[in-house]
Every structure is written in structure tokens, then in C-alpha cells.
Design a protein around this motif. Structure first.
Motif, PDB file in Angstrom:
ATOM      1  N   GLY A  79       0.920  -1.115   0.086  1.00  8.04           N
ATOM      2  CA  GLY A  79      -0.090  -0.133  -0.029  1.00  8.04           C
ATOM      3  C   GLY A  79       0.754   1.204  -0.125  1.00  8.04           C
ATOM      4  O   GLY A  79       2.052   1.081   0.280  1.00  8.04           O
ATOM      5  N   PHE A  80       0.353   2.511  -0.429  1.00  9.54           N
ATOM      6  CA  PHE A  80       0.979   3.557  -0.493  1.00  9.54           C
ATOM      7  C   PHE A  80       0.195   4.934  -0.006  1.00  9.54           C
ATOM      8  O   PHE A  80      -0.925   4.966   0.122  1.00  9.54           O
ATOM      9  CB  PHE A  80       1.192   3.804  -1.992  1.00  9.54           C
ATOM     10  N   PRO A 110      -4.017  -0.541  -1.838  1.00  7.27           N
ATOM     11  CA  PRO A 110      -4.527   0.898  -1.360  1.00  7.27           C
ATOM     12  C   PRO A 110      -3.686   2.061  -1.995  1.00  7.27           C
ATOM     13  O   PRO A 110      -2.396   1.859  -1.558  1.00  7.27           O
ATOM     14  CB  PRO A 110      -4.783   0.602  -0.077  1.00  7.27           C
ATOM     15  N   ALA A 111      -4.142   3.308  -1.921  1.00  8.94           N
ATOM     16  CA  ALA A 111      -3.344   4.644  -2.103  1.00  8.94           C
ATOM     17  C   ALA A 111      -4.138   5.464  -1.148  1.00  8.94           C
ATOM     18  O   ALA A 111      -5.396   5.788  -1.374  1.00  8.94           O
ATOM     19  CB  ALA A 111      -3.335   4.839  -3.540  1.00  8.94           C
ATOM     20  N   GLY A 112      -3.367   6.186  -0.611  1.00  8.78           N
ATOM     21  CA  GLY A 112      -3.871   7.258   0.207  1.00  8.78           C
ATOM     22  C   GLY A 112      -2.891   8.626   0.017  1.00  8.78           C
ATOM     23  O   GLY A 112      -2.008   8.641  -0.482  1.00  8.78           O
ATOM     24  N   PHE A 113      -3.498   9.722   0.471  1.00 13.09           N
ATOM     25  CA  PHE A 113      -2.930  11.044   0.214  1.00 13.09           C
ATOM     26  C   PHE A 113      -2.931  12.007   0.956  1.00 13.09           C
ATOM     27  O   PHE A 113      -3.843  12.108   1.746  1.00 13.09           O
ATOM     28  CB  PHE A 113      -3.656  11.547  -1.289  1.00 13.09           C
ATOM     29  N   VAL A 114      -1.731  12.523   1.173  1.00 10.20           N
ATOM     30  CA  VAL A 114      -1.465  13.638   2.079  1.00 10.20           C
ATOM     31  C   VAL A 114      -1.165  15.011   1.315  1.00 10.20           C
ATOM     32  O   VAL A 114      -0.365  15.349   0.610  1.00 10.20           O
ATOM     33  CB  VAL A 114      -0.476  13.356   3.081  1.00 10.20           C
ATOM     34  N   VAL A 140      -8.257   5.259  -0.899  1.00 13.74           N
ATOM     35  CA  VAL A 140      -9.251   5.337   0.175  1.00 13.74           C
ATOM     36  C   VAL A 140      -9.797   6.662   0.242  1.00 13.74           C
ATOM     37  O   VAL A 140      -9.373   7.714  -0.414  1.00 13.74           O
ATOM     38  CB  VAL A 140      -8.382   4.758   1.396  1.00 13.74           C
ATOM     39  N   LYS A 141     -10.922   6.532   0.894  1.00 15.69           N
ATOM     40  CA  LYS A 141     -11.885   7.919   0.962  1.00 15.69           C
ATOM     41  C   LYS A 141     -11.007   8.870   1.938  1.00 15.69           C
ATOM     42  O   LYS A 141     -10.848   9.975   1.377  1.00 15.69           O
ATOM     43  CB  LYS A 141     -13.241   7.657   1.522  1.00 15.69           C
ATOM     44  N   VAL A 178      -5.776   2.870   4.972  1.00 16.60           N
ATOM     45  CA  VAL A 178      -4.784   2.284   4.323  1.00 16.60           C
ATOM     46  C   VAL A 178      -4.468   0.960   4.862  1.00 16.60           C
ATOM     47  O   VAL A 178      -4.317   0.051   4.145  1.00 16.60           O
ATOM     48  CB  VAL A 178      -3.566   3.331   4.061  1.00 16.60           C
ATOM     49  N   ALA A 179      -4.185   0.890   6.275  1.00 16.83           N
ATOM     50  CA  ALA A 179      -3.831  -0.325   6.725  1.00 16.83           C
ATOM     51  C   ALA A 179      -4.918  -1.574   6.522  1.00 16.83           C
ATOM     52  O   ALA A 179      -4.727  -2.570   6.252  1.00 16.83           O
ATOM     53  CB  ALA A 179      -3.707  -0.179   8.329  1.00 16.83           C
ATOM     54  N   TRP A 180      -6.209  -1.152   6.807  1.00 17.13           N
ATOM     55  CA  TRP A 180      -7.311  -2.019   6.457  1.00 17.13           C
ATOM     56  C   TRP A 180      -7.285  -2.644   5.173  1.00 17.13           C
ATOM     57  O   TRP A 180      -7.410  -3.936   5.000  1.00 17.13           O
ATOM     58  CB  TRP A 180      -8.641  -1.444   6.869  1.00 17.13           C
TER      59      TRP A 180
END
Length: 201
Positions: A79-80, A110-114, A140-141, A178-180
Motif C-alpha cells: 500500500g502507499f 490501496p493508495a492514500g494522500f496527504v 481510500v476515501k 490504508v492499513a485495513w
């Protein structure tokens, strides 16, 4: 099953970049999560040329040695989380280029963003979500959006990200999501490998 491994990808390479601040902050929060292992991946360590291959590595192996090293690095993760500066209503060119230099290595993760910038990097993040979907990632949302006022206060040393409760809450939600998804998708990918091995036997 081993813990999912999450990359926090630093999405800017400028000498004067702000990216190190949110990277260190989100990495600390992510590393406190018991269910994942976390590594910071800096695009400065992968000086990719602007995309100059015959085709996507999904179809033709890349010839550039840095590209090959980058693809191997991306493949290590489940994941990222990307730090996403916003330039002219979009993500940095260096981040988009790095995304384009890998293909299958992103799939089913999964991909998440800051995000950060004038509207919290929201327009850059929205574009990156589209790129993620095309590469069969699962964006992810939850997301972190460091809005202009907070950005300036942190940049000028008046505040720290750790002091801003609303951002800490958003960061915790992002890491949890992201972990889930990383755990669920890793299990599904592992099951696919077993199925293929059974078919080949």
C-alpha cells in the motif's frame, strides 16, 4: 500472514520542498499503527528521466536502470501514502512521472494522500485518485488536506502539524483506512497466487 508493508512516497524533489515536514509527521503516525510496517521512499533516490520508454512497463520491460530499480521498490509494498503538493491545480510532474514508470507493481493495492497547497492540495489529490484507479489501485476515501493557512503557519514555524487536532484526526483516519485495505487486498492477492499455483500443478 506477515504485516502489510506501506510506502510513504515523498512526492516532491525540489531543494526547497515542504514535503519533508508532512512526510515525517505522517510517517510517525503510521509507524505507531501496530498492524503495518512503514518505509519512507524518497523520489530523490530515484532520479527518473521524463518517461522515455517504448511503452508502459505493463507491456514492454523498461530499459532504464533507475526505472527498473524503481519498479522493484514499488513491488515491495502492499500500500502507499503519497505526499502531494499542488502546482497549478495538479500534482507535481516528478510524482506523475514516477507513477507512470511503474505499472503492474501498483495493482490491487490501496493508495492514500496527504495534500497541501492553496486548497489543501485537493485538486492534485483528485487527479491522483484518477491515476490510481487507472493503475488498479484502491484509493481510500480518507485523506489529509493541509490548507493554505495551516501550511503557511507550519512553514513559517508558528505551528507544527502535531499541534493541529483536525489534521491529526484526518491522518489517523487515513492510516487506518490504508492499513485495513492493505491487509484485505494482500490476503486477496496471496489467495490469487495460491489459485494460480494449484492450476499450474
Amino acid at each position: 500472514m506477515s504485516k502489510p508493508k506501506i510506502a510513504i512516497i515523498v512526492g516532491s524533489t525540489r531543494a526547497a520542498r515542504f514535503a519533508d515536514v508532512p512526510t515525517q509527521w505522517i510517517a510517525k503516525i503510521a509507524k505507531s499503527h501496530a498492524d503495518i510496517d512503514v518505509e519512507v521512499v524518497d523520489l530523490r533516490d530515484f532520479p527518473l528521466p521524463f518517461f522515455d520508454e517504448v511503452a508502459s512497463s505493463a507491456w514492454v520491460p523498461s530499459t532504464n536502470e533507475v526505472a527498473q530499480r524503481w519498479q522493484k521498490k514499488v513491488a515491495e509494498f502492499d500500500g502507499f501514502i503519497f505526499t502531494a503538493a499542488e502546482y497549478n491545480h495538479g500534482p507535481t510532474a516528478v510524482l506523475k512521472n514516477a507513477i507512470d514508470y511503474a505499472a503492474n507493481e501498483w495493482n490491487k493495492k490501496p493508495a492514500g494522500f496527504v495534500g497541501y497547497g492553496s486548497v489543501g492540495g485537493a485538486r492534485a489529490v483528485e487527479q491522483l485518485r484518477l491515476h490510481a484507479v487507472e493503475l488498479q489501485m484502491a484509493p481510500v476515501k480518507s485523506a489529509v488536506h493541509i490548507a493554505w493557512g495551516d501550511f503557511l503557519a507550519v512553514r513559517q514555524g508558528e505551528k507544527k502539524l502535531e499541534d493541529l487536532d483536525h489534521l491529526n484526526q484526518a491522518a489517523t483516519a487515513l492510516v487506518n483506512d490504508v492499513a485495513w485495505w492493505a491487509k484485505a487486498l494482500k490476503k486477496a492477492r496471496d489467495a490469487d497466487v495460491v489459485d494460480e499455483e494449484i492450476k499450474a500443478a
